[in-house]
Enzyme design. Structure first.
Site, PDB file in Angstrom:
ATOM      1  N   CYS A 154      33.737  36.265  37.492  1.00 43.30           N
ATOM      2  CA  CYS A 154      32.977  35.059  37.871  1.00 43.30           C
ATOM      3  C   CYS A 154      31.871  34.759  36.864  1.00 43.30           C
ATOM      4  CB  CYS A 154      32.418  35.238  39.276  1.00 43.30           C
ATOM      5  SG  CYS A 154      31.582  36.815  39.553  1.00 43.30           S
TER       6      CYS A 154
HETATM    7  N1  LIG Z   1      34.122  37.854  45.126  1.00 42.98           N
HETATM    8  C1  LIG Z   1      34.042  37.217  43.963  1.00 42.98           C
HETATM    9  O1  LIG Z   1      33.164  36.357  43.752  1.00 42.98           O
HETATM   10  C2  LIG Z   1      35.018  37.495  42.878  1.00 42.98           C
HETATM   11  C3  LIG Z   1      35.925  38.505  42.972  1.00 42.98           C
HETATM   12  N2  LIG Z   1      36.764  38.769  41.926  1.00 42.98           N
HETATM   13  C4  LIG Z   1      37.715  39.857  42.007  1.00 42.98           C
HETATM   14  O2  LIG Z   1      38.732  39.518  42.932  1.00 42.98           O
HETATM   15  C5  LIG Z   1      39.183  40.687  43.610  1.00 42.98           C
HETATM   16  C6  LIG Z   1      38.996  40.482  45.127  1.00 42.98           C
HETATM   17  O3  LIG Z   1      37.621  40.269  45.368  1.00 42.98           O
HETATM   18  P1  LIG Z   1      37.024  39.945  46.803  1.00 42.98           P
HETATM   19  O4  LIG Z   1      37.881  38.943  47.481  1.00 42.98           O
HETATM   20  O5  LIG Z   1      35.602  39.676  46.612  1.00 42.98           O
HETATM   21  O6  LIG Z   1      37.209  41.366  47.524  1.00 42.98           O
HETATM   22  P2  LIG Z   1      37.234  41.715  49.093  1.00 42.98           P
HETATM   23  O7  LIG Z   1      36.682  43.078  49.191  1.00 42.98           O
HETATM   24  O8  LIG Z   1      36.602  40.621  49.857  1.00 42.98           O
HETATM   25  O9  LIG Z   1      38.793  41.745  49.429  1.00 42.98           O
HETATM   26  C7  LIG Z   1      39.654  42.743  48.945  1.00 42.98           C
HETATM   27  C8  LIG Z   1      40.990  42.595  49.633  1.00 42.98           C
HETATM   28  O10 LIG Z   1      41.903  43.578  49.167  1.00 42.98           O
HETATM   29  C9  LIG Z   1      42.531  44.223  50.297  1.00 42.98           C
HETATM   30  N3  LIG Z   1      43.029  45.532  49.858  1.00 42.98           N
HETATM   31  C10 LIG Z   1      42.328  46.652  49.591  1.00 42.98           C
HETATM   32  N4  LIG Z   1      43.166  47.625  49.175  1.00 42.98           N
HETATM   33  C11 LIG Z   1      44.416  47.112  49.167  1.00 42.98           C
HETATM   34  C12 LIG Z   1      45.714  47.615  48.859  1.00 42.98           C
HETATM   35  N5  LIG Z   1      45.877  48.872  48.437  1.00 42.98           N
HETATM   36  N6  LIG Z   1      46.783  46.793  48.976  1.00 42.98           N
HETATM   37  C13 LIG Z   1      46.636  45.524  49.409  1.00 42.98           C
HETATM   38  N7  LIG Z   1      45.434  44.985  49.722  1.00 42.98           N
HETATM   39  C14 LIG Z   1      44.341  45.766  49.597  1.00 42.98           C
HETATM   40  C15 LIG Z   1      41.406  44.211  51.322  1.00 42.98           C
HETATM   41  O11 LIG Z   1      41.847  44.414  52.634  1.00 42.98           O
HETATM   42  P3  LIG Z   1      41.792  45.872  53.359  1.00 42.98           P
HETATM   43  O12 LIG Z   1      40.679  46.650  52.716  1.00 42.98           O
HETATM   44  O13 LIG Z   1      41.571  45.552  54.787  1.00 42.98           O
HETATM   45  O14 LIG Z   1      43.123  46.483  53.080  1.00 42.98           O
HETATM   46  C16 LIG Z   1      40.943  42.770  51.130  1.00 42.98           C
HETATM   47  O15 LIG Z   1      41.902  41.886  51.702  1.00 42.98           O
HETATM   48  C17 LIG Z   1      38.363  41.851  43.055  1.00 42.98           C
HETATM   49  O16 LIG Z   1      39.050  42.452  42.004  1.00 42.98           O
HETATM   50  C18 LIG Z   1      37.119  41.156  42.515  1.00 42.98           C
HETATM   51  O17 LIG Z   1      36.544  41.904  41.495  1.00 42.98           O
HETATM   52  C19 LIG Z   1      36.777  37.994  40.808  1.00 42.98           C
HETATM   53  C20 LIG Z   1      35.907  36.963  40.678  1.00 42.98           C
HETATM   54  C21 LIG Z   1      34.939  36.643  41.707  1.00 42.98           C
HETATM   55  C1  LIG Z   2      27.189  39.690  43.372  1.00 36.39           C
HETATM   56  C2  LIG Z   2      28.160  40.719  42.839  1.00 36.39           C
HETATM   57  O1  LIG Z   2      28.126  41.876  43.226  1.00 36.39           O
HETATM   58  N1  LIG Z   2      29.048  40.294  41.959  1.00 36.39           N
HETATM   59  C3  LIG Z   2      30.041  41.149  41.385  1.00 36.39           C
HETATM   60  C4  LIG Z   2      30.916  40.365  40.426  1.00 36.39           C
HETATM   61  C5  LIG Z   2      32.178  39.833  41.046  1.00 36.39           C
HETATM   62  C6  LIG Z   2      33.200  39.383  40.011  1.00 36.39           C
HETATM   63  O2  LIG Z   2      33.577  38.348  39.642  1.00 36.39           O
HETATM   64  O3  LIG Z   2      33.616  40.149  39.198  1.00 36.39           O
HETATM   65  P1  LIG Z   2      34.851  41.073  39.005  1.00 36.39           P
HETATM   66  O4  LIG Z   2      36.086  40.332  39.266  1.00 36.39           O
HETATM   67  O5  LIG Z   2      34.735  41.524  37.609  1.00 36.39           O
HETATM   68  O6  LIG Z   2      34.623  42.146  39.986  1.00 36.39           O
HETATM   69  C7  LIG Z   2      29.421  42.311  40.620  1.00 36.39           C
HETATM   70  O7  LIG Z   2      28.395  42.157  39.987  1.00 36.39           O
HETATM   71  O8  LIG Z   2      30.068  43.361  40.579  1.00 36.39           O
END
Ligand SMILES: NC(=O)C1=CN([C@@H]2O[C@H](COP(=O)(O)OP(=O)(O)OC[C@H]3O[C@@H](n4cnc5c(N)ncnc54)[C@H](OP(=O)(O)O)[C@@H]3O)[C@@H](O)[C@H]2O)C=CC1
Ligand SMILES: CC(=O)N[C@@H](CCC(=O)OP(=O)(O)O)C(=O)O
Length: 334
Positions: A154
């Site tokens: 992000c």
């Molecule tokens: N949040 C953000 O702003 C951003 C996030 N990202 C990236 O996107 C990805 C997801 O982030 P985010 O949505 O915030 O994370 P969350 O923690 O909100 O969601 C993670 C999801 O993965 C599931 N999960 C965990 N382990 C497994 C597995 N072994 N198999 C299948 N599903 C699984 C969890 O469900 P459960 O644990 O119940 O199984 C949950 O649905 C991460 O890699 C993050 O770094 C990238 C950019 C921005």
């Molecule tokens: C507020 C906050 O905790 N933000 C996350 C970044 C989330 C994200 O985009 O990054 P990745 O997909 O690289 O995990 C962090 O700093 O780790």
């Protein structure tokens, strides 16, 4: 019509993918999955994320063996933690799917980077070689060819969209490293409960000073060093990055504007401000990155805003899908 599976659908980024993909005219969602041990297995996605009620009332399915979910699937979105994507992506690729990974597991083609910044040793250097970094505005040709898309983080999305046109046009004096101060809402840390992200704990504070994994991600892809300091703010979503740089001698405000216009005039998901700088409230819930700037003498300040879960994650992932399969770039996004 393409069949798609969303892995990690119950998370914040996963739910946003569901929201975009259920109304995508060329996509059919086959299943939504969570981990084998998930407390949410069997629940409806719309019970966890009620904004989807009556729209997508599909169950979240526990996934222990990917083979139960791959039949007929063309595209898999991995909205999972870095280690989980690192393990799952090769399996889905071997099953013949195109993989769009939202984690950091394939973003930097340098295996030495992973133990230092992600805490694991990368087992798939050949996939680091093949993965296309999905900074969508800049990668359209490569995206059309690949089977593994690694969606940028992000903070790196906002930071690179703001800096890349200026660096490519040779406008910055890079003897002074660009200084990126960026504040994110708490959804950036994912949906899992943690004390550090709880309501009474969060205020406004820098973190990861000099060692956040997004610093090398930004620097590697821009080809220049940067100082990057993330901050956690007490709001749910959005990122605002304020970036301070030095211009080369004689560079004018008009040249800066021209560089941004040349890069983004045909890119509908980047919105440029002629006057003033963007505010977070105008991008939250929307798939845009907004960019504005101010110049004083040789000093330049660029401000970029985005919704971390949308242009910073799910919207950019769908934009990459659209480019990859030749759909309109903004299909289902705006
Ligand atoms: N949040 C953000 O702003 C951003 C996030 N990202 C990236 O996107 C990805 C997801 O982030 P985010 O949505 O915030 O994370 P969350 O923690 O909100 O969601 C993670 C999801 O993965 C599931 N999960 C965990 N382990 C497994 C597995 N072994 N198999 C299948 N599903 C699984 C969890 O469900 P459960 O644990 O119940 O199984 C949950 O649905 C991460 O890699 C993050 O770094 C990238 C950019 C921005
Ligand atoms: C507020 C906050 O905790 N933000 C996350 C970044 C989330 C994200 O985009 O990054 P990745 O997909 O690289 O995990 C962090 O700093 O780790």
């Amino acid at each position: 019509m393409l069949n798609t599976l969303i892995v990690g659908a119950s998370g914040y980024a996963g739910a946003e993918l569901v929201n975009y993909l259920y109304r995508h005219p060329h996509m059919n969602i086959t299943a939504l999955t969570v981990s084998a041990q998930s407390n949410d297995a069997g629940k409806l996605i719309s019970d966890l994320h009620p904004q989807l009620k009556g729209l997508v009332d599909m169950p979240l399915q526990a996934m222990s063996d990917i083979r139960e979910f791959t039949a007929g699937v063309d595209v898999v979105f991995l909205a999972t933690a870095h280690e989980v994507s690192h393990e799952l992506a090769p399996q889905f690729l071997a099953a013949g799917c195109v993989v769009i990974d939202l984690s950091g597991a394939f973003r930097v083609n340098d295996a030495g980077f992973y133990p230092r910044y992600y805490g694991f040793t990368h087992q798939h250097p050949e996939l680091l070689e093949q993965a296309v970094y999905g900074l969508a505005e800049w990668q359209s040709e490569k995206l059309k060819e690949t089977r593994l898309i690694s969606v940028p983080g992000c903070y790196p999305t906002a930071s690179q969209l703001a800096l890349k046109p200026l660096i490519d046009a040779g406008l910055l004096d890079l003897n002074q490293w660009p200084v990126i101060n960026a504040t994110s809402g708490v959804s950036g840390a994912g949906r899992k409960a943690a004390i550090s992200n709880s309501f009474c704990e969060v205020s406004l504070q820098p973190y990861g000073i000099f060692n956040h994994r997004h610093q090398p991600e930004i620097a590697v892809h821009l080809g220049t060093s940067v100082i990057f300091t993330p901050h956690l703010g007490n709001f749910p979503r959005g990122i605002l990055a304020t970036i301070t740089c030095r211009l080369n001698k004689g560079v004018t405000q008009q040249q800066v504007a021209d560089a941004f216009n040349a890069a983004y005039q045909h890119k509908p998901l980047v919105r440029l401000y002629d006057k003033g700088v963007p505010a977070l409230k105008n991008v939250v819930g929307l798939p845009f990155c907004d960019i504005g700037f101010a110049v004083q003498d040789e000093h330049l300040i660029v401000v970029a805003t985005e919704d971390n879960l949308l242009k910073g994650a799910a919207a950019q992932a769908v934009q990459c899908l659209n480019i990859r399969f030749g759909f309109a770039e903004t299909q289902s996004l705006i």
